[in-house]
Design an enzyme around this catalytic site. Structure first.
Site, mmCIF file in Angstrom:
data_model
loop_
_atom_site.group_PDB
_atom_site.id
_atom_site.type_symbol
_atom_site.label_atom_id
_atom_site.label_comp_id
_atom_site.label_asym_id
_atom_site.label_seq_id
_atom_site.Cartn_x
_atom_site.Cartn_y
_atom_site.Cartn_z
ATOM 1 N N LYS A 222 0.669 -1.253 0.021
ATOM 2 C CA LYS A 222 0.019 -0.141 -0.074
ATOM 3 C C LYS A 222 0.973 1.357 -0.009
ATOM 4 O O LYS A 222 1.983 1.341 0.842
ATOM 5 C CB LYS A 222 -0.968 -0.009 1.301
ATOM 6 C CG LYS A 222 -1.696 -1.116 1.328
ATOM 7 C CD LYS A 222 -3.036 -0.969 0.330
ATOM 8 C CE LYS A 222 -4.034 -2.033 0.287
ATOM 9 N NZ LYS A 222 -5.114 -1.741 -0.806
ATOM 10 N N ASP A 250 -0.495 -0.036 -4.540
ATOM 11 C CA ASP A 250 -2.038 0.312 -4.678
ATOM 12 C C ASP A 250 -2.255 1.505 -3.573
ATOM 13 O O ASP A 250 -1.732 1.682 -2.528
ATOM 14 C CB ASP A 250 -2.812 -0.883 -3.714
ATOM 15 C CG ASP A 250 -4.175 -0.814 -3.763
ATOM 16 O OD1 ASP A 250 -4.750 0.465 -4.308
ATOM 17 O OD2 ASP A 250 -4.754 -1.591 -3.176
ATOM 18 N N GLU A 276 -2.171 0.644 -8.538
ATOM 19 C CA GLU A 276 -3.689 0.289 -8.391
ATOM 20 C C GLU A 276 -4.229 1.529 -8.003
ATOM 21 O O GLU A 276 -3.997 2.317 -6.969
ATOM 22 C CB GLU A 276 -3.849 -1.028 -7.604
ATOM 23 C CG GLU A 276 -5.151 -1.417 -7.205
ATOM 24 C CD GLU A 276 -5.127 -2.684 -6.587
ATOM 25 O OE1 GLU A 276 -4.131 -3.517 -6.739
ATOM 26 O OE2 GLU A 276 -6.205 -2.957 -5.780
ATOM 27 N N GLU A 305 -11.775 -2.317 -8.356
ATOM 28 C CA GLU A 305 -12.286 -2.735 -7.063
ATOM 29 C C GLU A 305 -13.566 -1.794 -6.574
ATOM 30 O O GLU A 305 -14.545 -2.074 -5.975
ATOM 31 C CB GLU A 305 -11.609 -2.955 -5.911
ATOM 32 C CG GLU A 305 -10.934 -1.601 -5.484
ATOM 33 C CD GLU A 305 -9.726 -1.880 -4.312
ATOM 34 O OE1 GLU A 305 -8.619 -2.490 -4.711
ATOM 35 O OE2 GLU A 305 -10.122 -1.801 -3.208
ATOM 36 N N ASP A 328 -14.846 -6.931 -9.143
ATOM 37 C CA ASP A 328 -15.041 -7.269 -7.838
ATOM 38 C C ASP A 328 -16.314 -8.107 -7.717
ATOM 39 O O ASP A 328 -17.310 -7.683 -8.222
ATOM 40 C CB ASP A 328 -15.050 -6.037 -7.089
ATOM 41 C CG ASP A 328 -15.303 -6.334 -5.563
ATOM 42 O OD1 ASP A 328 -14.365 -5.745 -4.648
ATOM 43 O OD2 ASP A 328 -16.377 -6.928 -5.152
ATOM 44 N N HIS A 355 -10.134 -8.188 -7.974
ATOM 45 C CA HIS A 355 -9.846 -7.630 -6.586
ATOM 46 C C HIS A 355 -10.526 -8.635 -5.520
ATOM 47 O O HIS A 355 -11.387 -9.253 -5.850
ATOM 48 C CB HIS A 355 -10.823 -6.333 -6.442
ATOM 49 C CG HIS A 355 -10.494 -5.917 -5.010
ATOM 50 N ND1 HIS A 355 -11.783 -5.806 -4.287
ATOM 51 C CD2 HIS A 355 -9.934 -5.562 -4.133
ATOM 52 C CE1 HIS A 355 -11.614 -5.522 -2.979
ATOM 53 N NE2 HIS A 355 -10.260 -5.327 -2.831
#
Ligand SMILES: C[C@H](O)[C@@H](O)CC(=O)C(=O)O
Ligand SMILES: [Mg+2]
Length: 390
Positions: A222, A250, A276, A305, A328, A355
């Site tokens: 992240k 992400d 992402e 997502e 998703d 996702h």
């Protein structure tokens, strides 16, 4: 054979206090409590089988989704399951076209999450009654029957039903072998579990060491809140996994478009396969601009997502705004709408990397991606799903 009339619908608000340990945290969701609105459908059939479906939420939002499921329940209750799956396109459209509820959508937001939870339960019931896992139900289905579950409204400018039929017909070649391959080897996977944003460097190191020991080769970290922190964490993880293993990043929608390009240019040295959700999930042209700037640096754009529906995916594909498409299973309108996106992705030859990670998502998404490999994409190149690290 499907059977029975749906006579009972239960919906539960299920929450786990994941925020206490920073599990699931990112640059925008600093205190997520992994949760689900969980639907159970019962029929009057003697087999006693129930359909279980859910949509993923982050805590307080769950009670709002539960309300929306209850508001939609009358579309499902007292319906014969044969009538539902016999005209699944019509049923999907009935739910998403509710004359009063569509105003708070349409096909987006809370009401669409509720639709997903309900329809996921219907698909689960159907698969159970057929005595098959969902992926196998889909794989064995006649292409025409499969297509009859999809609402093509709003996407026929890029994918007609006939084109989708041709894709599925081509997918019949080598299907048995691919099914065998899946059963023998499974689908490639990555882990995000070592590198949530709220984790300390020590935790990251410990979890990454364990993941390497367990054989993981693809990792997601992240980023997005603080550049210096990102540089330190990305260096740490890249040094630990070495140059050959795959690293993804992400940002969970944290940046403006120019900021995304600038920030990622500084993280490019850590060789991420993708960034992402660099910006708002609604900003299709913004994603296209970021993609144009970052692809020459070897960084692809992944998103999906929080894409509301097939229309957003259609435009992302048309605009060449993404290199990895992340469906998703609980945000799109269940299997029905996911099928349409898998088929569009195939037409544009963009790999699908779903996702998952949240409550139930890893379990659900395996069915969709196995079906995708066996019957649609026939490829594992640049494709992976996410599984929770133990
Ligand atoms: C809040 C969620 O944990 C989110 O960070 C998940 C996510 O973006 C991902 O798994 O990808
Ligand atoms: Mg993400």
């Amino acid at each position: 054979m499907v059977r029975g009339t749906i006579c009972r619908l239960l919906v539960r608000d299920v929450r786990f206090p994941t925020s206490l340990g920073g599990h699931g945290s990112d640059a925008m969701h600093t205190d997520p409590d992994y949760s689900a609105a969980y639907v159970v459908l019962e029929t009057d059939a003697e087999d006693g089988l129930k359909g279980y479906g859910l949509t993923f939420t982050l805590g307080k939002g769950t009670e709002v989704v539960v309300c929306a499921v209850n508001a939609l329940a009358h579309h499902v209750l007292n319906k014969d399951l044969r009538d539902i799956v016999g005209d699944f396109r019509g049923f999907y459209r009935q739910l998403t076209s509710d004359g009063q509820l569509r105003w708070i959508g349409p096909e987006k937001g809370v009401v669409h999450l509720a639709t997903a939870a309900l329809l996921n339960a219907v698909w689960d019931l159907w698969a159970k009654q057929e005595g098959k896992p969902l992926w196998k139900l889909l794989v064995d289905m006649d292409p025409r029957e499969l297509l009859s579950c999809i609402d093509f409204r709003y996407i026929t400018d890029v994918l007609t039903e006939e084109e989708a039929y041709e894709i599925l017909q081509k997918g019949q070649v080598g299907k048995k072998e691919r099914e065998g391959q899946m059963l023998m080897h499974g689908y490639p996977a990555y882990t995000t579990s070592c590198a949530w944003l709220g984790y300390s460097d020590d935790t990251l190191k410990q979890l990454c060491t364990e993941a390497l020991k367990d054989g993981w080769t693809r990792f997601k970290v992240k980023v997005g809140a603080d550049l210096q922190d990102d540089i330190r964490r990305c260096r740490l993880i890249r040094n630990m996994i070495g140059p050959e293993k795959t690293l993804m990043m992400d940002a969970n929608q944290r940046w403006d478009v120019p900021e995304a390009v600038e920030w990622m240019s500084k993280l490019a040295e850590f060789k991420p396969l993708w960034i992402e959700e660099p910006t708002s999930p609604d900003d299709i042209l913004g994603h296209a601009a970021i993609s144009e700037a970052l692809v020459p640096l070897g960084i692809g754009i992944a998103t999906g997502e929080q894409c509301h529906n097939r229309v957003i995916f259609k435009q992302l594909l048309q605009a060449k705004a993404l290199q990895f498409l992340q469906i998703d299973s609980c945000r799109l309108g269940s299997v029905n709408e996911n099928l349409s996106v898998l088929l569009m992705a195939k037409k544009f030859e963009i790999p699908v990397c779903p996702h998952a990670g949240g409550v139930g998502l890893c379990e659900l998404v395996q069915h969709l991606i196995m079906f995708d490999f066996i019957s649609i994409s026939a490829s594992l190149e640049n494709r992976m799903l996410v599984i929770q690290q133990k």
